[in-house]
Design an enzyme around this catalytic site. Structure first.
Site, PDB file in Angstrom:
ATOM      1  N   ASP A  14       3.115   7.451  -4.824  1.00  0.00           N
ATOM      2  CA  ASP A  14       2.636   6.484  -3.835  1.00  0.00           C
ATOM      3  C   ASP A  14       1.695   7.204  -2.882  1.00  0.00           C
ATOM      4  O   ASP A  14       2.089   8.135  -2.183  1.00  0.00           O
ATOM      5  CB  ASP A  14       3.824   5.911  -3.063  1.00  0.00           C
ATOM      6  N   ASP A 108      -2.833   2.042  -5.256  1.00  0.00           N
ATOM      7  CA  ASP A 108      -2.332   3.258  -4.617  1.00  0.00           C
ATOM      8  C   ASP A 108      -0.938   3.693  -5.053  1.00  0.00           C
ATOM      9  O   ASP A 108      -0.359   4.599  -4.449  1.00  0.00           O
ATOM     10  CB  ASP A 108      -2.364   3.097  -3.093  1.00  0.00           C
ATOM     11  N   GLU A 109      -0.388   3.089  -6.092  1.00  0.00           N
ATOM     12  CA  GLU A 109       0.920   3.559  -6.555  1.00  0.00           C
ATOM     13  C   GLU A 109       1.114   3.239  -8.032  1.00  0.00           C
ATOM     14  O   GLU A 109       0.524   2.298  -8.565  1.00  0.00           O
ATOM     15  CB  GLU A 109       2.054   2.978  -5.719  1.00  0.00           C
TER      16      GLU A 109
END
Length: 369
Positions: A14, A108-109
């Site tokens: 993350d 983003d993860e």
């Protein structure tokens, strides 16, 4: 009891305050300062906040006006989604150096299954450290990671040492860890559900574990079985690479039922803004708009409209109001939701967005990375 024969090695990576960190990376003048991506002091919604801004209580999905009140020195910047997607693609290439089993949750993860991996490293912990180091060395950004034997626990672990850290939950430690975990810290249990659980005397994993699957299903519907399993460390979902999202949605569960026109209008406006933010973030468009209405007695009505061309935000708002006015309000409203489907993803290599059912007055599925 955990079946040792099914043990996987799952990493959840993350990125830390991704959008805001990219802005600070590209503009040195923003480094060390409170930054909000999206919105402004008068209107709009914050898409992401730097850690400097979070110290003042600024969070994603917060109105820009409230964010500015909480942090008078807050710097608002316009989102640059093409830039975020560019860097997200570079991060994904790093992941693919280690395994092809990469399941993006958003820009983003992502989950990585490294049970068998390209670098022949038996340690998922060392792989996570190496991935985070490469992201920092090659891209100048910090990432956090969680490592465990299933996706739920890996996701939970990645929050333990944020920002710029990592944590491991071993199979032998999982149930003891979960018994002590506050109920609101369980991934997927939002504010409204957590409050309902607390009313039932469920404050942590140990309390949750005392209830039968029949009781939990009666109280929480189909989610009851999920709650029963996760508190025992059971989550069988596999890492699914190249997953294609079929819809994109946001909803709001109200702490008190609403019925006034002004309340309805305000709620639909906020949900529409959230849907648009998610569309921009994920780079998707759709042709179908669905309005979801849950009344105080928990009955659910849905209304949909499909057009031939992919919808722009202004047209989506028009259709929402068309759908709302199709039928008169029959009772007080507990929940409103807006969904977009028939997306433009059939032929694209796509990073799916996070779970998108967002509840402004209740449960936030939005991860505060």
């Amino acid at each position: 009891m955990i079946d040792q024969s099914t043990i996987r090695k799952i990493i959840h990576v993350d990125m830390d305050a991704f959008f805001a960190s990219v802005e600070q990376l590209d503009n040195p003048d923003l480094r060390g300062k409170p930054v909000a991506v999206g919105g402004n002091r008068e209107r709009g919604v914050v898409a992401a906040a730097s850690y400097e801004a979070r110290k003042f209580g600024v969070r994603s999905a917060m109105s820009g006006k409230i964010a500015a009140l909480r942090c008078p020195g807050l710097i608002f910047v316009r989102p640059r989604f093409e830039r975020y997607k560019e860097i997200s693609g570079q991060i994904r290439q790093i992941f693919l150096d280690y395994t092809d089993l990469v399941e993006p949750l958003s820009l983003d993860e992502a989950f990585l299954d490294v049970t068998e991996n390209k670098v022949n490293n038996p340690s998922a912990t060392r792989i996570a450290l190496e991935i985070r180091k490469r992201i920092k060395d090659e891209l100048g950004l910090n990432a956090s990671a969680g490592i465990s034997y299933n996706k739920f626990l890996a996701k939970t672990a990645s929050d333990i040492n944020k920002p710029n850290g990592q944590a491991v939950i071993l199979p032998k430690d999982a149930e003891a860890f979960l018994e002590k975990l506050p109920i609101e810290r369980f991934y997927g249990i939002g504010k409204v559900t957590a409050e309902k659980m607390k009313e039932l005397g469920i404050h942590n994993g140990f309390d949750l574990k005392q209830y039968s699957v029949q009781y939990l299903t009666k109280k929480f519907g189909k989610s009851g079985l999920h709650f029963y399993n996760i508190v025992r460390g059971i989550h069988l979902s596999e890492v699914k690479p190249n997953r294609i999202r079929k819809s994109l949605s946001a909803e709001s569960t109200f702490s008190k039922d609403i019925s006034e026109d002004e309340q309805i209008a305000d709620a639909l406006e906020r949900i529409w803004e959230e849907v648009v933010r998610r569309m921009e973030r994920s780079g998707v468009k759709g042709r179908t708009v669905t309005l979801k209405i849950k009344y105080h007695d928990f009955t659910i009505h849905t209304r949909s409209k499909t057009i031939e061309k992919f919808l722009e935000p202004a047209r989506i708002k028009e259709i929402i109001w068309e759908l709302w006015h199709q039928e008169p309000l029959v009772a007080d409203v507990r929940l409103l939701g807006i969904g977009i489907s028939n997306l433009n993803l059939e032929e694209e290599d796509y990073f799916p967005g996070k779970q998108l059912w967002i509840n402004f007055d209740g449960e936030y599925a939005e991860d505060q990375s």
